[in-house]
Design a protein around this motif. Sequence first.
Motif, PDB file in Angstrom:
ATOM      1  N   UNK A 149      -3.323   2.017  -5.956  1.00  0.00           N
ATOM      2  CA  UNK A 149      -3.669   3.068  -4.991  1.00  0.00           C
ATOM      3  C   UNK A 149      -4.019   2.457  -3.642  1.00  0.00           C
ATOM      4  N   UNK A 150      -4.848   1.417  -3.657  1.00  0.00           N
ATOM      5  CA  UNK A 150      -5.206   0.749  -2.413  1.00  0.00           C
ATOM      6  C   UNK A 150      -3.990   0.193  -1.714  1.00  0.00           C
ATOM      7  N   UNK A 151      -3.043  -0.325  -2.476  1.00  0.00           N
ATOM      8  CA  UNK A 151      -1.829  -0.876  -1.869  1.00  0.00           C
ATOM      9  C   UNK A 151      -0.963   0.227  -1.260  1.00  0.00           C
ATOM     10  N   UNK A 152      -0.936   1.387  -1.899  1.00  0.00           N
ATOM     11  CA  UNK A 152      -0.212   2.520  -1.323  1.00  0.00           C
ATOM     12  C   UNK A 152      -0.818   2.905   0.020  1.00  0.00           C
ATOM     13  N   UNK A 153      -2.141   3.009   0.087  1.00  0.00           N
ATOM     14  CA  UNK A 153      -2.801   3.345   1.348  1.00  0.00           C
ATOM     15  C   UNK A 153      -2.578   2.253   2.387  1.00  0.00           C
ATOM     16  N   UNK A 154      -2.583   0.999   1.958  1.00  0.00           N
ATOM     17  CA  UNK A 154      -2.332  -0.104   2.885  1.00  0.00           C
ATOM     18  C   UNK A 154      -0.928  -0.059   3.454  1.00  0.00           C
ATOM     19  N   UNK A 155       0.027   0.344   2.637  1.00  0.00           N
ATOM     20  CA  UNK A 155       1.411   0.475   3.100  1.00  0.00           C
ATOM     21  C   UNK A 155       1.511   1.541   4.178  1.00  0.00           C
ATOM     22  N   UNK A 156       0.880   2.673   3.944  1.00  0.00           N
ATOM     23  CA  UNK A 156       0.900   3.734   4.952  1.00  0.00           C
ATOM     24  C   UNK A 156       0.195   3.289   6.238  1.00  0.00           C
ATOM     25  N   UNK A 157      -0.861   2.488   6.107  1.00  0.00           N
ATOM     26  CA  UNK A 157      -1.563   2.009   7.297  1.00  0.00           C
ATOM     27  C   UNK A 157      -0.643   1.104   8.119  1.00  0.00           C
ATOM     28  N   UNK A 158       0.076   0.220   7.447  1.00  0.00           N
ATOM     29  CA  UNK A 158       1.017  -0.639   8.167  1.00  0.00           C
ATOM     30  C   UNK A 158       2.053   0.201   8.905  1.00  0.00           C
ATOM     31  N   UNK A 159       2.611   1.195   8.243  1.00  0.00           N
ATOM     32  CA  UNK A 159       3.626   2.033   8.883  1.00  0.00           C
ATOM     33  C   UNK A 159       3.039   2.819  10.050  1.00  0.00           C
ATOM     34  N   UNK A 160       1.777   3.230   9.927  1.00  0.00           N
ATOM     35  CA  UNK A 160       1.125   3.937  11.038  1.00  0.00           C
ATOM     36  C   UNK A 160       0.960   3.011  12.241  1.00  0.00           C
ATOM     37  N   UNK A 161       0.578   1.769  11.996  1.00  0.00           N
ATOM     38  CA  UNK A 161       0.448   0.797  13.088  1.00  0.00           C
ATOM     39  C   UNK A 161       1.784   0.581  13.784  1.00  0.00           C
ATOM     40  N   UNK A 162       2.858   0.523  13.000  1.00  0.00           N
ATOM     41  CA  UNK A 162       4.177   0.319  13.583  1.00  0.00           C
ATOM     42  C   UNK A 162       4.645   1.561  14.334  1.00  0.00           C
ATOM     43  N   UNK A 163       4.393   2.738  13.779  1.00  0.00           N
ATOM     44  CA  UNK A 163       4.789   3.971  14.469  1.00  0.00           C
ATOM     45  C   UNK A 163       4.105   4.093  15.829  1.00  0.00           C
ATOM     46  N   UNK A 164       2.882   3.624  15.916  1.00  0.00           N
ATOM     47  CA  UNK A 164       2.134   3.717  17.171  1.00  0.00           C
ATOM     48  C   UNK A 164       2.249   2.427  17.995  1.00  0.00           C
ATOM     49  N   UNK A 165       3.147   1.544  17.566  1.00  0.00           N
ATOM     50  CA  UNK A 165       3.500   0.320  18.295  1.00  0.00           C
ATOM     51  C   UNK A 165       2.278  -0.549  18.601  1.00  0.00           C
ATOM     52  N   UNK A 166       1.442  -0.728  17.585  1.00  0.00           N
ATOM     53  CA  UNK A 166       0.269  -1.581  17.728  1.00  0.00           C
ATOM     54  C   UNK A 166       0.625  -3.035  17.430  1.00  0.00           C
ATOM     55  N   UNK A 167      -0.048  -3.940  18.090  1.00  0.00           N
ATOM     56  CA  UNK A 167       0.163  -5.360  17.842  1.00  0.00           C
ATOM     57  C   UNK A 167      -0.402  -5.738  16.477  1.00  0.00           C
ATOM     58  N   UNK A 168       0.342  -6.540  15.751  1.00  0.00           N
ATOM     59  CA  UNK A 168      -0.115  -7.016  14.446  1.00  0.00           C
ATOM     60  C   UNK A 168      -0.565  -8.470  14.512  1.00  0.00           C
ATOM     61  N   UNK A 169      -0.576  -9.029  15.707  1.00  0.00           N
ATOM     62  CA  UNK A 169      -0.996 -10.417  15.882  1.00  0.00           C
ATOM     63  C   UNK A 169      -2.497 -10.537  15.617  1.00  0.00           C
ATOM     64  N   UNK A 170      -2.863 -11.549  14.837  1.00  0.00           N
ATOM     65  CA  UNK A 170      -4.274 -11.813  14.496  1.00  0.00           C
ATOM     66  C   UNK A 170      -4.925 -10.636  13.770  1.00  0.00           C
ATOM     67  N   UNK A 171      -4.128  -9.843  13.079  1.00  0.00           N
ATOM     68  CA  UNK A 171      -4.655  -8.698  12.351  1.00  0.00           C
ATOM     69  C   UNK A 171      -5.625  -9.151  11.266  1.00  0.00           C
ATOM     70  N   UNK A 172      -6.766  -8.497  11.193  1.00  0.00           N
ATOM     71  CA  UNK A 172      -7.731  -8.773  10.128  1.00  0.00           C
ATOM     72  C   UNK A 172      -8.654  -7.568   9.987  1.00  0.00           C
TER      73      UNK A 172
END
Length: 734
Positions: A149-172
């Motif tokens: 379940x956590x991985x499913x939510x994490x997947x959606x979070x990644x896609x949301x970051x990409x849809x909104x064109x957020x930088x993934x550099x140094x992500x933590x």
Amino acid sequence: MQSIPSIHPNNLRLFSLLLLLFLVCLTGNSQATDGYNLWLTYRPLQDKPITDTYKKLTEKICFPAGGQTLEVARDELDRGLSGMLGTTPSLQEEISDNATLILATYSRLPARLQKKVGDMEMAGEEGYLLKVVKDKERPVLVISANTDTGLLYGTFHLLRLMQTEKSLENMSLVQTPKTDIRVLNHWDNLDRTVERGYAGFSIWNWHKLPEYIDQRYIDYARANASIGINGTVLTNVNANALVLTPAYLQKVKALADVFRPYSIKVYLTARFSAPIETGGLDTADPLNEEVGAWWQHKAAEIYDLIPDFGGFLVKANSEGQPGPQNYGRNHADGANMLAKAVAPHGGIVMWRAFVYSEHDVTDRAMQAYSEFVPYDGQFADNVLIQVKNGAIDFQPREPFHPMFGAMPDTPLMMEFQITQEYLGFSTHLVFLPKMYEEVLDADTYRDGKEATVAKVIDGTLTNKELTGIAGVANIGTDRNWTGHPFGQANWYGFGRLAWNPYLSSEEIAAEWLQMTFSNDEAFVTPMTDMLVDSRETVVKYMTPLGLHHIMDAGHHYGPGPWIKDMPRPDWTSVYYHKADSAGIGFDRTVATGSGATAQYAPEVAEIFNDAEETPRELLLWFHHLPWGYKMENGRTLWQNLGLTYQEGVDEVKEMEARWEKMAPYVNKQQHEQVSMLLDIQLKEAKWWKNACMTYFQQFSGRPFPEGMEKPEKPLSYYQSLSFPYAPGIRPSWD
């Protein structure tokens, strides 16, 4: 006659292929632009540098296979990356040394990556981690969780970051939900009508279930999972006992099976009189042993079919619904009886605090507090008391419900309304997360310390283990789900705030706009401002300065400040505004009024008891004031009332003008749709202003203030308007 030239078979095949591709593109584009895909549009990204960065990140994806939840997460990742990047990602199951993106539960990560990721205990059962780590001297983005379940939510979070064109550099970051139970309440009836539904009929086709599974059920689950909603109450709080019968439980099971891969539990409303109506008993007394045994047997029957069934939502002894008070018992007696039935299976009971009695002559705003607060600490551990954001009924603006500051020993669950029962239905653009934020940020001053409503419902104030937040759904069979394209933002915003009640409405608005329409700053910035301001605009042209419940009766469509002579006084408008020649407003002060302010903490009550200190936007909620009362701006109450109504109308005109400029960023179909709806909103904003000010003028005896456009019709015209078929009307009860 001239002969028709023959077409070479190869050319015919080519023509057919091109036609097929055109039709596929046309269909796909239609789905992407008519609102059906909600915020999960996954349209191609326009920023080339960031697109190139994302492509490098997804060159080598490791995503181990697993159960159904991981399967839908993998499918979503494939769908999202294909749509945004225009490439088909290659997902491998083994975690290799040259991976650029790894999505795996913590237990499946190699030891070296576990060490770099760190302790995952804080992520809990539903949380996840997104972190860029160095592996073999190469940066790798790791998305990990303790559960699928956590991985499913994490997947959606990644896609949301990409849809909104957020930088993934140094992500933590580590994300965990602040509340446990995050549910949509569907006020859907078994005949597919929807009480307070303004987007078509119920999406649950009970007649075709359980055999026929509509694709919409799956897409509904995807949308909810993308924003962290983990439960759905399928049926109306004005419950029908038939849903608990074996034939309907098979249908419920079919929906539960669809939702399970998306980590969404199913809940049902429990009609308190079900043991009589479907069980053959002659009583529903919660202290009767046979009644308790019936519910325990029913719970076991449900859990045999649906092992992860969530539990029951109950509306009891409210608006004609049966409940424990029918038998001289109290709410704790009723809730605890049901809680005992579901407790062995891990289920919960959500017991609504929306109660008011025709036999209680006190201020309606005080009744829920009076019925529940005396039983603080007496409810079972698996009971949540579900409290509306305000004490009346989902008004355009209400002060926070006093119960949030008065039951420290009982878990309280927030109930927001996403469907716009009192806010213009699905024809008015109203961004509700701004209202939710206002309530969540309100300080209850419980125990004399900072104690916001958000801290009450997420359990941090008194270390509650069971927490929750519910939203009355605005979803129907309309192609775009919510009727108004911008109604989707309220569904989205509710989910985001249910996950984290401390998010800002500005952040949520910008996110939704970017995911749904465009990342262009020339669109996002002005539209974010428009969304955030829209709720205040509606309050201004409907119920300014603390006025409330002055809608027309029954359907609640349009103004009806003249409503009186109903079966109950608290169903009338005159009960709430109390306009007379002396002034207007409901006196709830301790000194001269109903005393409702005493239900708040002393720090809050002190403010609300003083007209000079009461916030301007709540003035008439707590005070009956003269028409000539001078306000802080030097104008009289009457002048401010009229000019505030006018401000609301003028601001809708500004919304229309702003939306017209957004045409380059939105597809033609949706732009025209919203433009037409804004035309309706402007017409109805004027209607509200004219009808209310004309009605109130007969009491004030004063001319309309300078700067307010004069009403076009006499009061008799506005009072003559009738809407017997307004949508969303409550069905009659048996």
